[in-house]
Design an enzyme around this catalytic site. Structure first.
Site, mmCIF file in Angstrom:
data_model
loop_
_atom_site.group_PDB
_atom_site.id
_atom_site.type_symbol
_atom_site.label_atom_id
_atom_site.label_comp_id
_atom_site.label_asym_id
_atom_site.label_seq_id
_atom_site.Cartn_x
_atom_site.Cartn_y
_atom_site.Cartn_z
ATOM 1 C CE LYS A 228 -3.848 1.944 2.586
ATOM 2 N NZ LYS A 228 -4.988 1.552 1.767
ATOM 3 N NE ARG B 290 -6.637 3.887 5.224
ATOM 4 C CZ ARG B 290 -7.959 3.705 5.148
ATOM 5 N NH1 ARG B 290 -8.461 2.502 5.254
ATOM 6 N NH2 ARG B 290 -8.768 4.718 4.980
ATOM 7 N N GLY C 246 -7.864 -7.554 5.561
ATOM 8 C CA GLY C 246 -8.635 -7.618 6.806
ATOM 9 C C GLY C 246 -7.918 -8.284 7.971
ATOM 10 C CG MET D 75 -2.154 -7.065 10.092
ATOM 11 S SD MET D 75 -0.517 -6.639 9.520
ATOM 12 C CE MET D 75 -0.773 -6.448 7.797
ATOM 13 N NE ARG E 49 -6.052 -4.163 -3.501
ATOM 14 C CZ ARG E 49 -6.644 -4.483 -2.374
ATOM 15 N NH1 ARG E 49 -5.932 -4.725 -1.315
ATOM 16 N NH2 ARG E 49 -7.946 -4.559 -2.298
ATOM 17 C CG HIS F 117 -8.373 -47.501 -10.652
ATOM 18 N ND1 HIS F 117 -9.722 -47.280 -10.786
ATOM 19 C CD2 HIS F 117 -7.952 -48.067 -11.801
ATOM 20 C CE1 HIS F 117 -10.098 -47.733 -11.976
ATOM 21 N NE2 HIS F 117 -9.047 -48.220 -12.606
ATOM 22 N NE ARG G 139 -1.036 -45.541 -16.071
ATOM 23 C CZ ARG G 139 -0.991 -44.228 -15.857
ATOM 24 N NH1 ARG G 139 -1.730 -43.423 -16.567
ATOM 25 N NH2 ARG G 139 -0.201 -43.731 -14.919
ATOM 26 C CB SER H 67 9.359 -42.965 -19.727
ATOM 27 O OG SER H 67 8.283 -42.185 -19.271
ATOM 28 N N GLY I 87 8.711 -43.140 -14.151
ATOM 29 C CA GLY I 87 7.385 -43.414 -13.601
ATOM 30 C C GLY I 87 7.392 -42.907 -12.175
ATOM 31 C CG ASN J 179 2.261 -41.950 -10.873
ATOM 32 O OD1 ASN J 179 2.413 -40.770 -10.607
ATOM 33 N ND2 ASN J 179 1.556 -42.366 -11.910
ATOM 34 C CG ASP J 180 4.771 -47.817 -9.572
ATOM 35 O OD1 ASP J 180 4.238 -48.197 -8.518
ATOM 36 O OD2 ASP J 180 4.308 -48.063 -10.695
ATOM 37 C CB CYS K 254 4.918 -41.223 -18.410
ATOM 38 S SG CYS K 254 5.529 -42.779 -17.745
ATOM 39 C CE1 TYR L 73 8.013 -38.256 -22.547
ATOM 40 C CE2 TYR L 73 10.092 -38.413 -23.726
ATOM 41 C CZ TYR L 73 9.030 -39.022 -23.075
ATOM 42 O OH TYR L 73 8.989 -40.373 -22.938
HETATM 43 C C1 PEP Z 1 4.259 -44.393 -12.726
HETATM 44 O O1 PEP Z 1 4.456 -45.288 -11.927
HETATM 45 O O2 PEP Z 1 4.625 -43.224 -12.537
HETATM 46 C C2 PEP Z 1 3.524 -44.641 -13.977
HETATM 47 C C3 PEP Z 1 3.395 -43.720 -14.893
HETATM 48 O O3 PEP Z 1 2.927 -45.864 -14.104
HETATM 49 P P1 PEP Z 1 1.558 -46.292 -13.381
HETATM 50 O O4 PEP Z 1 0.989 -45.065 -12.754
HETATM 51 O O5 PEP Z 1 0.697 -46.855 -14.435
HETATM 52 O O6 PEP Z 1 2.049 -47.291 -12.402
HETATM 53 MG MG MG Z 2 4.202 -47.361 -12.593
#
Ligand code: PEP
Ligand code: MG
Length: 903
Positions: free
Chosen positions: A26, A96, A105, A107, A362, A480, A588, A790, A792, A794-795, A857, A877
């Site tokens: 301000k 202020r 709001g 202070m 602002r 899932h 997949r 690639s 993964g 997630n795993d 991925c 990528y």
């Molecule tokens: C992962 O494990 O990141 C992956 C892309 O494979 P999924 O999620 O199918 O196990």
């Molecule tokens: Mg996986």
């Protein structure tokens, strides 16, 4: 000697917009407005350094501060032609807060500082308005006793007993006694009587008299504003917003101007462009004879600023029509401000007796649609360059353009019923359905339904597809339900542990509320919030948004990271290409197994007694798979398509309910006992660490062989037809290079046969996922036999952190709340842990093969912060669900620009 006080007013200022750290947002903008010649009421800013000093030194000030404040008051007095404490014509000021980041709001503020029993007659004489002056005094006493004498002194009275509430009750009692309905009916005599009563009550309750000395009022107010930085509200707001405690707030002391002096006075707020649509038109509201709080409080319907801002049904006069001269002046300041700041501004103004003052400016908040439109149009107008435009739009704002959203205005007025993890963005409204079959049936009848489950499994996909949205009580961000919903761009909330799902009674219980199948709920999948009943949704069609296309093309010019999509069907692949995907990073294949005419063969394959039987069943799947791959390769012609071999544990494909097992037994001409025994034999205690991924292809090479044949025959045939098919075969869950050697041999053998019978595939590559920590650590060995990696993630997160993807929803939110992990590591890459595994694999892999293609991925491929990380570690990528592709394109461009700024 340190400087603590920065003056502004009459075309001059000691501060500037760049000094937000020292002057707060301000204060910095008041200084800037003053120096570019806008009519800002004169005043001064006491810096944030004083706040830090004050809170660290037992609420005392640096020794030189008092002299600086005195000098600044003198300058203000000179400019405004009034003197602080002058009984004839007193200067009145406000105090202020103003931190570096906006903390609306959180202070405190004190207005009308400098009004005392001695100066009050002066204000009456100047304004010729006795009632007005007494009302100002009443407001000062209320605010001061609350902010300075109670809160500022650290007093926390019992609920309902705060001094402000006590004074408000005195006001209500007086109104009742006089038979008034509204505050404005109070006369000057009433207000005078009321202020006397206020003072008596303050003395009784707080043990101190309301100060009658202007300087005492000023210092009391300054101290209370600084102290409010450490107030409960402000501290908890900082925790939520991640604002550091040591930033401190500045205090702005500024000449009071009054929008409530009569019909020639007014107050209002405006946006230099429309914050909801991005339209390049001045937009705002104003109220005649009112103070700023009246506009914000929403108790009176405000007038439109101009005809362009008029809402349907509002017939109140606009400032544009009523006082064209003043409107013209204001609209001129609007242009000046936007040109000066080169961004949309949110401004406040006051008109005191026909004189216009600018009180605040602002950068204005805006929604996704507006952010995008303004960014693009400002480039077209030559106001900003493309790089600035790219940095102006948040990735989360793009999301708003790609999915229907719950109307944010209405959402603000509703209390959510429950909160879960935001697995699939956007909003959805529908009737609760508890089984996938019913979801499918009701959707066929034209009902909008939301599938509510404890968790989902591949057997539920038909119902998930038919539903508007999916809500589960268990599961994490890569469960899932989350993966599947995100792939479809569907709204989804998982891990909503407050839900108690009673299948027998067809009920969902949340705390004390009982919902039944058929009851309507609304989900905000972007925030993970569940609402009872229907909240309206708003949506736009991204395909029709020309600005989006232009904007993303600018992002593509800047980014160096590729963006692909995870897609399992030709339709999804087409959608992804449309949204800008430069290939498929993950197909997949198992998602193709669940269609009714295929699952039969899949089950025959799994339940086969010997390799011959298995081969026979598998070969029945071949034509289906070949067809799928042909469609996807065609949709992505000319671009790489990574197809992953079968990954999940086989028990996911067999029926677990008795009735279904009996049906299957009949179909396969086996006894139900045999089927049950086979299903039981497939049971694993830790299926995610069990017989899955390449382990399946190693135990049952015919699976790999069939899938490789389906991919390679589809591709070779396309190439023969003159199409540019570019398959990349990916082996999942490799932790030891010999696993890949084993699988690669099978694939190469099949390729040799296909090459001879159909022909070459010029762009074929064979690679692996890096998703087992051992795989990352031994990436140099694996790189010898892989054309690409690639990640993964997630795993890799599951196995690296040791958090089950499917069960961590029950405790991970608590981990995040407690600050153990800054964010859910399944959502945003855990850079220091899992990210380090990625770095190791990148470094080791490229040491062996400098040109090794590297991608990701896992779900992180669509998370903006993770995209930044993957860019920085040198991946080629990222691959994410189709609807995240635009977000990833933006994030990949933003990280390049950030790096440019840092260097
Ligand atoms: C992962 O494990 O990141 C992956 C892309 O494979 P999924 O999620 O199918 O196990
Ligand atoms: Mg996986």
């Amino acid at each position: 000697m340190s400087k603590y006080v920065y003056f502004f007013g009459a075309g001059k200022a000691e501060g500037s917009a760049e000094m937000k750290e020292l002057l707060g947002g301000k204060g910095a903008n008041l200084a800037e407005m003053a120096s570019i010649g806008l009519p800002v009421p004169a005043g001064f800013t006491i810096s944030t350094e004083v706040c830090t000093y004050f809170n660290a030194h037992d609420r005392t000030y640096p020794s030189t501060l008092a002299a600086e404040v005195d000098a600044a008051i003198k300058r203000t007095e000179k400019l405004m032609g009034r003197t602080f404490g002058d009984p004839k014509d007193p200067l009145l000021v406000s105090g202020r807060s103003g931190a570096r980041a906006s903390m609306p709001g959180m202070m405190e503020t004190v207005l009308n500082i400098g009004l005392t029993t001695k100066t009050l007659p002066g204000l009456i004489a100047r304004t010729n308005n006795e009632r007005f002056a007494w009302d100002c005094y009443r407001r000062l006493i209320t605010m001061y006793s609350d902010v300075v004498m109670e809160k500022g002194a650290g007093i926390s009275p019992p609920e309902g007993q705060g001094i402000r509430q006590q004074l408000d009750r005195l006001l209500e009692n007086l109104k009742k006694k006089q038979g008034y309905e509204f505050d404005y009916q109070l006369t000057a005599a009433d207000l005078q009587q009321l202020t006397d009563a206020y003072k008596t009550r303050i003395k009784e309750v707080l043990g101190e008299a309301f100060p009658d000395d202007p300087m005492e009022q000023l210092w009391g107010s300054i101290g209370a504003v600084f102290a409010s930085w450490d107030g409960k509200r402000a501290v908890s707001y900082r925790r939520i917003e991640g604002i550091p405690d040591d930033w401190g707030t500045a205090v702005n002391v500024q000449t009071m101007v009054y929008g409530n002096m009569g019909e020639n006075s007014a107050t209002g707020v405006g946006f230099t462009r429309n914050p909801a649509t991005g339209d390049d038109a001045f937009f705002g509201e104003w109220l005649p004879n009112a103070q700023g709080e009246d506009v914000v409080a929403g108790t009176r319907t405000p007038n439109p600023l101009n005809e362009a801002s008029r809402n349907e049904g509002n017939t109140l006069p606009s400032l544009e029509k009523l006082t064209p001269q003043l409107y013209k002046e204001l609209a001129g300041y609007r242009d000046t401000l936007e040109e000066h700041y080169t961004d949309m501004q949110d401004l406040e103004f006051t008109i005191e007796e026909k004189k216009l003052y600018m009180l605040q400016t602002r950068t204005g908040k805006r929604n996704g649609i507006a952010a995008l439109r303004m960014a693009v149009e400002m480039v077209h107008d030559g106001l900003i360059d493309k790089a600035t435009a790219i940095q102006r739009v948040k990735p989360s704002q793009l999301d708003e353009l790609l999915h229907p959203m719950v109307d944010p205005e209405l959402e603000r007025t509703h209390q959510p019923l429950a909160k879960g993890l935001p697995a699939g963005p956007g909003g959805a409204v529908g009737k609760i359905v508890l089984t996938p079959d019913r979801a499918e049936a009701q959707a066929k009848d034209g009902e909008k339904v939301i599938l509510v489950r404890t968790e989902t499994s591949p057997e539920d996909v038909h119902g998930m597809h038919a539903a508007e949205a999916i809500l589960t009580s268990r599961g994490g961000m890569t469960s899932h339900a989350a993966l599947v919903a995100r792939g479809w761009g569907k709204c989804c909330i998982v891990g909503c542990s407050a839900l108690e799902i009673d299948m027998d009674r067809g009920e969902v219980r949340v705390d004390g509320t009982v919902l039944h199948e058929g009851d309507v709920i609304t989900l905000n999948g972007t925030k993970g919030l569940v609402y009872q009943g229907e909240l309206p949704l708003i949506s736009t069609d991204p395909a029709k948004n020309v600005n989006l296309k232009t904007f993303l093309e600018w992002c593509d010019e800047v980014r160096t990271l590729g963006v692909r999509a995870n897609a399992d069907s030709p339709e999804d692949a087409e959608q992804a290409r449309h949204l800008g995907a430069e290939g498929i990073g993950l197909t997949r294949t198992e998602h193709m197994f669940f269609e009714p005419e295929r699952i039969k063969f899949v089950r025959q394959m799994i339940l086969a007694d010997n390799p011959e039987q298995r081969r026979e069943a598998i070969m029945k799947l071949l034509p289906f798979q070949k067809d799928d791959f042909r469609g996807i390769l065609l949709a992505m012609e000319g671009l790489p398509v990574t197809i992953r071999l079968l990954d999940p544990p086989l028990h996911e494909f067999v029926p677990h309910e008795e009735a279904q097992q009996v049906g299957l037994a009949k179909e396969m001409e086996r006894s139900p006992e045999e089927i049950r025994a086979r299903v039981e034999a497939l049971h694993e205690f830790n299926p995610m660490l069990g017989h899955r991924g390449c382990r399946l292809g190693i135990s049952y090479p015919e699976i790999t062989e069939m899938q490789a044949r389906a991919i390679l025959e589809a591709a070779a045939e396309l190439v023969k037809e003159g199409k540019d098919a570019r398959p990349e075969i990916m082996v999942p869950l490799v932790g030891h290079f010999k696993e890949l050697v084993h699988q690669r041999k099978i694939i190469e053998q099949v390729y040799e046969e296909v090459r001879q019978s159909i022909g070459e595939i010029p762009h074929l590559t064979i690679g692996t996922m890096i998703e087992v920590p051992r795989g990352a650590i031994t990436a140099d060995e694996i790189a010898e036999v892989a054309d690409f990696f690639s990640f993964g993630t997630n795993d890799l997160t599951q196995m690296g952190c040791g958090f089950s993807r499917d069960d961590s929803g029950s405790f991970l939110p608590h981990y995040v709340e407690s600050g153990i992990y800054p964010e859910d590591p399944f959502q945003s890459i855990d850079a220091t842990g899992i990210g380090e595994l990625v770095k190791i694999a990148v470094e080791k892999g490229r040491r062996v093969k400098p040109k090794l293609k590297l991608g990701v991925c896992g779900e992180h491929g669509g998370d903006p912060d993770s995209v930044h990380f993957f860019h920085k570690v040198g991946l080629d990528y990222v691959s994410c669900s189709p609807f995240r592709v635009p977000v990833a394109r933006l994030a990949a461009a933003q990280v390049v620009l950030e790096e440019g700024e840092a260097s």
